[in-house]
Design a protein around this motif. Structure first.
Motif, PDB file in Angstrom:
ATOM      1  N   THR A   1       0.872  -1.133  -0.025  1.00  0.00           N
ATOM      2  CA  THR A   1      -0.024  -0.105   0.009  1.00  0.00           C
ATOM      3  C   THR A   1       0.879   1.315  -0.100  1.00  0.00           C
ATOM      4  OG1 THR A   1      -1.670  -1.087   1.062  1.00  0.00           O
ATOM      5  CG2 THR A   1      -1.510   1.344   1.292  1.00  0.00           C
ATOM      6  N   SER A   2       2.057   1.281   0.664  1.00  0.00           N
ATOM      7  CA  SER A   2       2.790   2.578   0.656  1.00  0.00           C
ATOM      8  C   SER A   2       3.604   2.582  -0.498  1.00  0.00           C
ATOM      9  CB  SER A   2       3.862   2.330   1.849  1.00  0.00           C
ATOM     10  OG  SER A   2       4.739   1.352   1.487  1.00  0.00           O
ATOM     11  N   GLU A   3       3.656   1.793  -1.537  1.00  0.00           N
ATOM     12  CA  GLU A   3       4.260   1.846  -2.907  1.00  0.00           C
ATOM     13  C   GLU A   3       2.934   2.119  -3.698  1.00  0.00           C
ATOM     14  OE1 GLU A   3       7.411   1.250  -3.604  1.00  0.00           O
ATOM     15  OE2 GLU A   3       8.103   1.057  -1.517  1.00  0.00           O
TER      16      GLU A   3
ATOM     17  N   CYS B   1       0.232  -1.339 -12.162  1.00  0.00           N
ATOM     18  CA  CYS B   1       1.776  -1.011 -12.458  1.00  0.00           C
ATOM     19  C   CYS B   1       2.699  -1.943 -11.645  1.00  0.00           C
ATOM     20  CB  CYS B   1       2.101   0.310 -11.683  1.00  0.00           C
ATOM     21  SG  CYS B   1       1.917   0.380  -9.690  1.00  0.00           S
ATOM     22  N   ASN B   2       1.980  -2.879 -10.793  1.00  0.00           N
ATOM     23  CA  ASN B   2       2.846  -3.813 -10.261  1.00  0.00           C
ATOM     24  C   ASN B   2       3.751  -3.571  -9.066  1.00  0.00           C
ATOM     25  OD1 ASN B   2       2.575  -6.847 -11.031  1.00  0.00           O
ATOM     26  ND2 ASN B   2       3.030  -6.006 -13.035  1.00  0.00           N
ATOM     27  N   ALA B   3       3.453  -2.261  -8.627  1.00  0.00           N
ATOM     28  CA  ALA B   3       4.307  -1.918  -7.360  1.00  0.00           C
ATOM     29  C   ALA B   3       3.831  -2.679  -6.171  1.00  0.00           C
ATOM     30  CB  ALA B   3       4.137  -0.399  -7.292  1.00  0.00           C
ATOM     31  N   CYS B   4       2.642  -3.078  -5.992  1.00  0.00           N
ATOM     32  CA  CYS B   4       2.339  -3.867  -4.914  1.00  0.00           C
ATOM     33  C   CYS B   4       2.927  -5.162  -4.767  1.00  0.00           C
ATOM     34  CB  CYS B   4       0.666  -3.975  -4.726  1.00  0.00           C
ATOM     35  SG  CYS B   4       0.100  -4.526  -6.309  1.00  0.00           S
TER      36      CYS B   4
ATOM     37  N   ASP C   1      10.982   5.585 -15.350  1.00  0.00           N
ATOM     38  CA  ASP C   1      10.650   4.221 -15.681  1.00  0.00           C
ATOM     39  C   ASP C   1       9.219   3.823 -16.202  1.00  0.00           C
ATOM     40  OD1 ASP C   1      13.091   2.392 -15.108  1.00  0.00           O
ATOM     41  OD2 ASP C   1      13.102   3.623 -13.345  1.00  0.00           O
ATOM     42  N   PRO C   2       8.895   3.336 -17.324  1.00  0.00           N
ATOM     43  CA  PRO C   2       7.586   3.021 -17.575  1.00  0.00           C
ATOM     44  C   PRO C   2       7.335   1.857 -16.698  1.00  0.00           C
ATOM     45  CG  PRO C   2       8.700   3.252 -19.518  1.00  0.00           C
ATOM     46  CD  PRO C   2       9.773   3.425 -18.347  1.00  0.00           C
TER      47      PRO C   2
ATOM     48  N   ASN D   1      13.151   4.939  -7.960  1.00  0.00           N
ATOM     49  CA  ASN D   1      13.161   4.547  -9.511  1.00  0.00           C
ATOM     50  C   ASN D   1      13.596   3.197  -9.413  1.00  0.00           C
ATOM     51  OD1 ASN D   1      16.284   3.710  -8.666  1.00  0.00           O
ATOM     52  ND2 ASN D   1      16.441   5.758  -8.194  1.00  0.00           N
ATOM     53  N   LYS D   2      13.781   2.683 -10.857  1.00  0.00           N
ATOM     54  CA  LYS D   2      13.843   1.285 -11.082  1.00  0.00           C
ATOM     55  C   LYS D   2      12.755   0.579 -10.629  1.00  0.00           C
ATOM     56  CE  LYS D   2      18.851   1.541 -12.207  1.00  0.00           C
ATOM     57  NZ  LYS D   2      20.190   1.423 -11.676  1.00  0.00           N
ATOM     58  N   ARG D   3      13.057  -0.720 -10.045  1.00  0.00           N
ATOM     59  CA  ARG D   3      11.774  -1.368  -9.605  1.00  0.00           C
ATOM     60  C   ARG D   3      11.031  -0.663  -8.437  1.00  0.00           C
ATOM     61  NH1 ARG D   3      15.743  -5.460  -6.560  1.00  0.00           N
ATOM     62  NH2 ARG D   3      16.310  -4.253  -4.776  1.00  0.00           N
ATOM     63  N   ASN D   4      11.577   0.490  -7.840  1.00  0.00           N
ATOM     64  CA  ASN D   4      10.639   1.417  -6.803  1.00  0.00           C
ATOM     65  C   ASN D   4       9.979   2.292  -7.652  1.00  0.00           C
ATOM     66  OD1 ASN D   4      11.197  -0.554  -4.748  1.00  0.00           O
ATOM     67  ND2 ASN D   4      12.923   0.728  -4.483  1.00  0.00           N
ATOM     68  N   GLY D   5      10.228   2.266  -9.118  1.00  0.00           N
ATOM     69  CA  GLY D   5       9.598   3.780  -9.827  1.00  0.00           C
ATOM     70  C   GLY D   5       8.086   3.761  -9.826  1.00  0.00           C
TER      71      GLY D   5
END
Lengths: 447, 263
Positions: A323-325, A384-387, B152-153, B183-187
């Motif tokens: 959630t934080s990302e 976006c797959n951040a989670c 990063d897209p 950035n990168k995987r944390n973008g």
């Protein structure tokens, strides 16, 4: 009469493990309510992933402070449990430190290590408590953590403190009793174990008579092992199931690129039929398929999710890194990937309770969609797959969001209006905007 | 430009019984959006400069179905995919390059199960290879010392683990590559993915592209480099909202390289 403690111990042990096992069986039954998914491939890669991410905690340390603190508790937990093995054997046989005579110096080293780890765990747990209750870290104070989830996290911390204190008290008193050569603790002048931490507790108990000391030592010993059994049984009701489920969860996690969403086989058959110029739309359906109820497209309830997604729900530790990302959550939208996982588990548990009570599933008029997760949350996702990237133990909240969107669109035709317009454009002219497909190459004239 | 560039189509190739070495998949944004068309044109100029044997589908290209799939409309996605696969297979296409990470992801990962098997390359990796093989050279002069931050897209980075190719290209320009906090995987996403581009955002306290543009501006860049036409749109809108249009440019990696060559 002298066997009574051993019998009581055996009964407690069987009851503790038995009740835990019956709850785990219910959990497995609940997970099996989900659809089949084939993750039997690439065993080698899956084991490697499990070793790296679950055992090796490689994703935990991406956030160094929380990650390293977690490793202390994790290593402490795993290693101190070696001592529990001795405690269980001592309890069943009525012996005292049964490994002592066999391991010699190694035994002293082990007990000493356990003590140091116990102290480290104590310190870490205090830091964890401060992070959760004093420091106002956003992911620990958000809406979905109010009430039980917050209490649950704290209860575990209190539990750890009590268990570690009992362990050290037990050792301190035991050390004194061994030194004094009290019956039942004496080993011909030899002292089993080393006590680098609990030796500092000795002054607290040194003034006590042998009889009182034995009572304190026995009380600490019993409370410690009973505490562990309670802790074991508490797991099922808690987010702390992750200490067991993280391993299978990482093993079964998706190995294909994050960007690859599942292909819907059921849709494929229909689309192929539509595109086949030789297909007869009025043909008699295959009789072998006639009795099969067509499965729901997408997911309305937990029954429509797959088994790995349901395992994900039980595994979630509610740490909130996802959630934080999450870009939607960061910008104030209702969507929280952690809440998606918590809702899925809560719904699954509610369904399980009905089955426990009725013996089988009886519709309770509710569903995961709408009663737990709202469409507003689902439509806020940017995929976006951040989670997915953030989860330290391989949980995929995005796949659940996508399955539920599929249900909304394919079964209910319920996409937001402007999105529907874009989809209609794609259908009519092959682009999300209302431009003529014949104009696609116009840019080439501007070179 | 000295001479007008003629963009070959796959239909023209097959008329001569030929198959292009690589098909340039332009995508909807690159075909129709005025800003994105500049990226398309910059990339095509680089293809010509490097003498690449390529073709486009032109009017036979259609949406890959990515927005439909992310919106949950698997039906429409598969219809689009199967139509495109029929066209691509009809022309015997083996290799595809695209300037859009969404098309890239869909063609590469989601077409095989529907019968479309191609080697799919994103234009940043493609350009990197052209430079490595000496077919294209970069002169950094124009961008020397410029502050460039790279966004990063999601569908290139996290979705497909491509983080380095675009960065290597920026470094070849002799520019100062600045990293944003995430950035990168944390973008952080620009806010366009998952079909969000085509709908209003849900209620919140900020738009995602504003959040991301603010973060990019913290690096005090001269240029925000993107590698996706949708990210480009979102970041450009963010720059407008921050009233930095005069000072900060949003450019695609292909535009940077083409511009460095005065193409």
């Amino acid at each position: 009469m002298e066997y009574i403690p051993q019998i009581i111990f055996a009964i407690l042990l069987i009851a503790g493990i038995g009740y835990f096992t019956s709850n785990i069986r219910k959990m497995i039954r609940n997970i099996k309510l989900g659809r089949d998914v084939d993750r039997s491939d690439n065993k080698k890669e899956r084991f490697a992933q499990m070793a790296r991410i679950a055992l090796g905690q490689s994703k935990m340390v991406r956030r160094p402070i929380a990650g390293i603190l977690h490793i202390v508790v994790y290593v402490g937990f795993v290693i101190i449990n070696i001592e529990v093995l001795e405690i269980i054997i001592d309890g069943l046989l009525g012996t005292h430190r049964i490994f002592g005579p066999h391991l010699g110096g190694v035994y002293d080293f082990l007990i000493g290590t356990f003590e140091i780890l116990a102290l480290l765990v104590l310190i870490t747990v205090v830091v964890f408590w401060i992070r959760r209750n004093v420091m106002n870290i956003k992911r620990f104070v958000m809406g979905e953590l109010k009430g039980w989830p917050k209490n649950d996290a704290n209860y575990i911390l209190y539990f750890e403190v009590v268990l570690m204190c009992l362990f050290l008290t037990m050792n301190a008193t035991d050390f004194i009793l061994q030194t004094r050569g009290v019956e039942g603790y004496a080993h011909a002048g030899e002292i089993f174990g080393s006590f680098p931490v609990s030796q500092f507790l000795v002054p607290l108990f040194d003034g006590m008579a042998d009889g009182s000391l034995v009572i304190v030592e026995r009380a600490a010993w019993w409370l410690h092992i009973v505490g562990i059994l309670i802790f074991l049984n508490y797991l099922y009701w808690s987010k702390h199931l992750h200490i067991l489920l993280a391993f299978p969860n990482v093993y079964f996690a998706k190995l294909t690129p994050n960007g690859q969403f599942t292909n819907m086989e059921a849709v494929m058959a229909e689309v192929k039929l539509m595109m086949d110029p030789d297909a007869d739309p009025f043909a008699t359906p295959d009789p072998s398929m006639a009795n099969e109820e067509p499965a729901t497209l997408g997911a309305k309830d937990i029954f429509d999710l797959n088994k790995v997604q349901l395992l994900n729900a039980y595994t979630c530790t509610e740490c909130g890194r996802c959630t934080s990302e999450c870009p939607a959550n960061i910008t104030g939208k209702k969507l929280s990937p952690r809440k998606i996982m918590m809702d899925t588990r809560d719904r699954l548990e509610d369904v399980g309770k009905v089955i426990n009570k009725e013996g089988e599933w009886k519709d309770d008029g509710k569903s995961l969609l709408n009663d737990y997760i709202t469409t507003e949350e689902l439509w806020a996702c940017t995929s976006c797959n951040a989670c997915v990237e953030a989860c330290p133990i391989g949980i995929d909240p995005l796949s659940i969001i996508m399955e539920m969107r599929r249900y909304l669109v394919l079964e209910n035709s319920a996409a937001p209006t402007d999105l529907n317009n874009a989809l209609t454009n794609i259908e009519n002219n092959g682009a999300p905007w209302p431009y003529n497909q014949q104009d696609r190459l116009n840019w080439a004239n501007e070179l | 430009m000295s001479e007008a560039i003629k963009v070959p189509t796959a239909a023209e190739y097959i008329a001569q019984d030929k198959v292009p070495e690589v098909l340039f998949w332009v995508g909807c944004s690159g075909s129709f959006d005025d800003r994105s068309k500049k990226i398309t044109k910059a990339f095509v100029k680089l293809l010509h400069k490097a003498g690449v044997d390529y073709a486009v589908l032109g009017a036979e290209e259609s949406c890959t179905g990515d927005p439909a799939k992310r919106a949950g409309n698997e039906f429409l996605f598969q219809m689009q995919a199967m139509m495109n696969i029929e066209v691509l297979n009809g022309y015997g296409i083996k290799r595809i390059v695209t300037t859009c990470p969404h098309c890239f992801n869909t063609l590469k990962n989601e077409y095989p199960e529907l019968g479309g098997n191609y080697e799919v390359v994103h234009h940043t990796s493609f350009l990197k290879d052209l430079i490595a093989s000496g077919k294209l050279t970069i002169e950094g002069g124009k961008f020397k010392g410029k502050r460039i931050t790279y966004h990063d897209p999601c569908y290139l980075g996290r979705a497909n683990d491509i983080y380095e190719a675009p960065r290597e290209l920026i470094e070849k320009l002799d520019a100062a590559l600045l990293e944003m906090k995430r950035n990168k995987r944390n973008g952080l996403c620009c806010g366009a993915g998952g079909a969000q581009m085509f709908k209003e955002p849900e209620p919140g306290n900020k738009d995602i592209n504003i959040e991301r543009t603010d973060e990019a501006l913290e690096t005090q860049p001269d240029i925000i480099a993107a590698a996706c036409p949708f990210c480009n749109t979102m970041m450009s809108d963010g720059i407008k909202a921050a009233e930095k249009e005069g000072t900060v440019e949003v450019l695609d990696i292909a535009e940077l390289i083409a511009s460095a060559q005065d193409l």
